[in-house]
Write a protein that holds these residues in place. Sequence first.
Motif, PDB file in Angstrom:
ATOM      1  N   LEU A  36      -7.987 -10.861   2.318  1.00  0.00           N
ATOM      2  CA  LEU A  36      -8.913 -10.114   1.463  1.00  0.00           C
ATOM      3  C   LEU A  36      -9.035 -10.732   0.068  1.00  0.00           C
ATOM      4  CD1 LEU A  36     -10.286  -7.502   2.615  1.00  0.00           C
ATOM      5  CD2 LEU A  36      -8.121  -8.016   3.765  1.00  0.00           C
ATOM      6  N   ARG A  37      -8.653 -11.999  -0.067  1.00  0.00           N
ATOM      7  CA  ARG A  37      -8.688 -12.639  -1.382  1.00  0.00           C
ATOM      8  C   ARG A  37     -10.107 -12.776  -1.918  1.00  0.00           C
ATOM      9  NH1 ARG A  37      -5.085 -17.858  -0.129  1.00  0.00           N
ATOM     10  NH2 ARG A  37      -6.312 -17.639   1.796  1.00  0.00           N
TER      11      ARG A  37
ATOM     12  N   GLY B 125      -5.776  -3.942  -1.500  1.00  0.00           N
ATOM     13  CA  GLY B 125      -5.058  -3.523  -2.703  1.00  0.00           C
ATOM     14  C   GLY B 125      -4.041  -4.562  -3.147  1.00  0.00           C
ATOM     15  N   LYS B 126      -3.304  -5.120  -2.183  1.00  0.00           N
ATOM     16  CA  LYS B 126      -2.305  -6.149  -2.506  1.00  0.00           C
ATOM     17  C   LYS B 126      -2.968  -7.403  -3.069  1.00  0.00           C
ATOM     18  CE  LYS B 126       1.448  -4.835   0.620  1.00  0.00           C
ATOM     19  NZ  LYS B 126       2.288  -5.239   1.776  1.00  0.00           N
ATOM     20  N   ALA B 127      -4.118  -7.777  -2.484  1.00  0.00           N
ATOM     21  CA  ALA B 127      -4.827  -8.970  -2.951  1.00  0.00           C
ATOM     22  C   ALA B 127      -5.313  -8.784  -4.387  1.00  0.00           C
ATOM     23  CB  ALA B 127      -6.008  -9.278  -2.032  1.00  0.00           C
ATOM     24  N   ILE B 128      -5.760  -7.582  -4.710  1.00  0.00           N
ATOM     25  CA  ILE B 128      -6.218  -7.290  -6.082  1.00  0.00           C
ATOM     26  C   ILE B 128      -5.055  -7.355  -7.060  1.00  0.00           C
ATOM     27  CG2 ILE B 128      -7.163  -5.461  -7.565  1.00  0.00           C
ATOM     28  CD1 ILE B 128      -8.797  -4.555  -5.070  1.00  0.00           C
ATOM     29  N   ARG B 129      -3.911  -6.782  -6.686  1.00  0.00           N
ATOM     30  CA  ARG B 129      -2.744  -6.804  -7.564  1.00  0.00           C
ATOM     31  C   ARG B 129      -2.176  -8.219  -7.700  1.00  0.00           C
ATOM     32  NH1 ARG B 129      -4.355  -2.844  -9.697  1.00  0.00           N
ATOM     33  NH2 ARG B 129      -3.520  -0.730  -9.462  1.00  0.00           N
TER      34      ARG B 129
ATOM     35  N   LYS C 209       4.960  -1.214  -4.302  1.00  0.00           N
ATOM     36  CA  LYS C 209       4.454  -1.087  -5.675  1.00  0.00           C
ATOM     37  C   LYS C 209       2.926  -1.155  -5.755  1.00  0.00           C
ATOM     38  CE  LYS C 209       8.595  -2.975  -7.916  1.00  0.00           C
ATOM     39  NZ  LYS C 209       9.128  -4.039  -8.814  1.00  0.00           N
ATOM     40  N   THR C 210       2.281  -1.626  -4.684  1.00  0.00           N
ATOM     41  CA  THR C 210       0.819  -1.776  -4.714  1.00  0.00           C
ATOM     42  C   THR C 210       0.118  -0.464  -5.022  1.00  0.00           C
ATOM     43  OG1 THR C 210       0.875  -3.620  -3.149  1.00  0.00           O
ATOM     44  CG2 THR C 210      -1.217  -2.456  -3.368  1.00  0.00           C
ATOM     45  N   TYR C 211       0.594   0.622  -4.418  1.00  0.00           N
ATOM     46  CA  TYR C 211      -0.061   1.918  -4.604  1.00  0.00           C
ATOM     47  C   TYR C 211       0.561   2.744  -5.733  1.00  0.00           C
ATOM     48  CZ  TYR C 211      -2.844   1.484  -0.298  1.00  0.00           C
ATOM     49  OH  TYR C 211      -3.749   1.097   0.650  1.00  0.00           O
ATOM     50  N   ASP C 212       1.500   2.172  -6.449  1.00  0.00           N
ATOM     51  CA  ASP C 212       2.154   2.911  -7.524  1.00  0.00           C
ATOM     52  C   ASP C 212       1.129   3.279  -8.602  1.00  0.00           C
ATOM     53  OD1 ASP C 212       4.619   4.023  -8.262  1.00  0.00           O
ATOM     54  OD2 ASP C 212       4.887   2.523  -9.829  1.00  0.00           O
ATOM     55  N   GLY C 213       1.033   4.553  -8.925  1.00  0.00           N
ATOM     56  CA  GLY C 213       0.079   5.036  -9.915  1.00  0.00           C
ATOM     57  C   GLY C 213      -1.263   5.433  -9.335  1.00  0.00           C
ATOM     58  N   MET C 214      -1.474   5.212  -8.052  1.00  0.00           N
ATOM     59  CA  MET C 214      -2.749   5.554  -7.432  1.00  0.00           C
ATOM     60  C   MET C 214      -2.946   7.066  -7.374  1.00  0.00           C
ATOM     61  SD  MET C 214      -4.451   4.217  -3.854  1.00  0.00           S
ATOM     62  CE  MET C 214      -3.383   5.077  -2.690  1.00  0.00           C
ATOM     63  N   ILE C 215      -4.158   7.507  -7.660  1.00  0.00           N
ATOM     64  CA  ILE C 215      -4.528   8.918  -7.548  1.00  0.00           C
ATOM     65  C   ILE C 215      -5.298   9.103  -6.243  1.00  0.00           C
ATOM     66  CG2 ILE C 215      -5.835  10.811  -8.571  1.00  0.00           C
ATOM     67  CD1 ILE C 215      -3.455  10.024 -10.248  1.00  0.00           C
ATOM     68  N   MET C 216      -4.928  10.112  -5.486  1.00  0.00           N
ATOM     69  CA  MET C 216      -5.654  10.353  -4.238  1.00  0.00           C
ATOM     70  C   MET C 216      -5.886  11.841  -4.022  1.00  0.00           C
ATOM     71  SD  MET C 216      -3.060  10.006  -1.031  1.00  0.00           S
ATOM     72  CE  MET C 216      -1.598  11.024  -0.880  1.00  0.00           C
ATOM     73  N   LEU C 217      -6.922  12.136  -3.268  1.00  0.00           N
ATOM     74  CA  LEU C 217      -7.226  13.501  -2.847  1.00  0.00           C
ATOM     75  C   LEU C 217      -6.840  13.627  -1.382  1.00  0.00           C
ATOM     76  CD1 LEU C 217      -8.794  13.316  -5.487  1.00  0.00           C
ATOM     77  CD2 LEU C 217     -10.686  14.542  -4.408  1.00  0.00           C
ATOM     78  N   THR C 218      -6.281  14.777  -1.013  1.00  0.00           N
ATOM     79  CA  THR C 218      -5.857  14.964   0.373  1.00  0.00           C
ATOM     80  C   THR C 218      -6.049  16.396   0.846  1.00  0.00           C
ATOM     81  OG1 THR C 218      -3.987  14.807   1.913  1.00  0.00           O
ATOM     82  CG2 THR C 218      -3.472  15.354  -0.374  1.00  0.00           C
ATOM     83  N   SER C 219      -6.351  16.525   2.128  1.00  0.00           N
ATOM     84  CA  SER C 219      -6.465  17.838   2.767  1.00  0.00           C
ATOM     85  C   SER C 219      -5.171  18.235   3.466  1.00  0.00           C
ATOM     86  CB  SER C 219      -7.618  17.836   3.790  1.00  0.00           C
ATOM     87  OG  SER C 219      -8.856  17.657   3.155  1.00  0.00           O
ATOM     88  N   SER C 220      -4.149  17.410   3.332  1.00  0.00           N
ATOM     89  CA  SER C 220      -2.853  17.718   3.949  1.00  0.00           C
ATOM     90  C   SER C 220      -2.087  18.670   3.035  1.00  0.00           C
ATOM     91  CB  SER C 220      -2.054  16.433   4.156  1.00  0.00           C
ATOM     92  OG  SER C 220      -0.805  16.710   4.743  1.00  0.00           O
ATOM     93  N   THR C 221      -1.954  19.927   3.478  1.00  0.00           N
ATOM     94  CA  THR C 221      -1.323  20.951   2.639  1.00  0.00           C
ATOM     95  C   THR C 221      -0.326  21.801   3.432  1.00  0.00           C
ATOM     96  OG1 THR C 221      -3.181  22.461   3.091  1.00  0.00           O
ATOM     97  CG2 THR C 221      -3.329  21.107   1.098  1.00  0.00           C
ATOM     98  N   PRO C 222       0.662  21.188   4.082  1.00  0.00           N
ATOM     99  CA  PRO C 222       1.646  21.981   4.830  1.00  0.00           C
ATOM    100  C   PRO C 222       2.486  22.831   3.887  1.00  0.00           C
ATOM    101  CG  PRO C 222       2.396  19.719   4.633  1.00  0.00           C
ATOM    102  CD  PRO C 222       0.994  19.745   4.098  1.00  0.00           C
TER     103      PRO C 222
END
Length: 381
Positions: A218-219, A248-252, A275-288
């Motif tokens: 993905l470079r 994501g890894k290629a971007i970092r 560490k690639t996703y460290d600090g990432m904000i996400m929305l999720t419908s998983s609410t157990p």
Amino acid sequence: MMRFSNLLVVHMKSKYIKTKVIFTFLLLSLLIGCSAQQDTIKLGSILILTGDGNSWGIAERNGIDLAVEEINAAGGINSKLIAVNHQDDKLDPKTAITAFNTLTDIQGIDILIGPTWTPTALPLTELADQKKVLMISPSVGRKEFNEGSNYIFNLWPHDYLLADELAKMIYEEGQRNVAIIGAAEPWSQDLTQAFTKKFEQLGGKTFVQEPAMDQIDLRTEALKIKEKQEIDSVVLISGAMNVGLLAGKAIRDLGSTLPFYSVVVGDNMIQQAGKTYDGMIMLTSSTPNDVFVEKYNKRFGVPIDYGADTAYDAVMLLAQAMKETESENPTVLQEYLTGLKTYDGVSGTLTFDGKGGVTKPFLVKEIISGEQITVERSSLS
């Protein structure tokens, strides 16, 4: 001569008795077998148990098994125990169709839970409708699935709604130029389209790339993002998939510190990302809920992943339908489920839309050192 006749009579009587005993034994075995079948409710599942996305499918299988264990321990449904036949679709449409036909045509099962993801779900829509097979998916976030047949239900809210909410959130944060990494497959394309439409309606600009699902390098995509100096952030729509993680890894690796955003990224992928996703904000419908999470972890000895709670709720919802209607007929059950307004389960309070879909509040999470930290709980607007 007389003695021979007597021996012949005795022999014939003995043979007759043996034949009668064998016939009686076979008849009893048949009756016992039929009785056992009548005392068992057979369910099937079609899930991703190997390959990309298998952490979701395995969690869903565990959720199903946990619900079945609890129901059977309590005496079953209408005095009948539940048995489940799990099938692995390997995220392959042809394999999913084979699994569907195996369960319905060979095993005689007409109530199924699954599939896990869109690529193997959409090819089954027409089959379920034709055969009047009731299907409940724990995690297919596409409206085309449940709205394609009256016999199909989806306990996972449509993910394009999350993409819409993410676009509004990012715009409200002041960002106006966003790069999007999606994937060349229906679910990602659906979310990319929803995000782009909303973000551009608000006045923002998007730069979209949709690599193939099996693309490894993905470079080039990463370099294109780096070259666009105006980019404020990167939305990894495909962040739950391997192609999104590699992007994501290629971007970092290029030294970019642009903030990452995504939707519904499971714990397994987060651990792989490091560490690639460290600090990432996400929305999720998983609410157990916490009680279910603790029960799941204790039973299986592994952290809970996406789909476990909704798969558990799928079984419990079916149990409720069967008890209320005193029926296992798919048509009777689908009519009951279609008439539901809400359901309080371990995955939250589900509000039914009358077309087989549901909505519920979602969570905004930040990934910090591999952990999902809840930032906000919101309702779909």
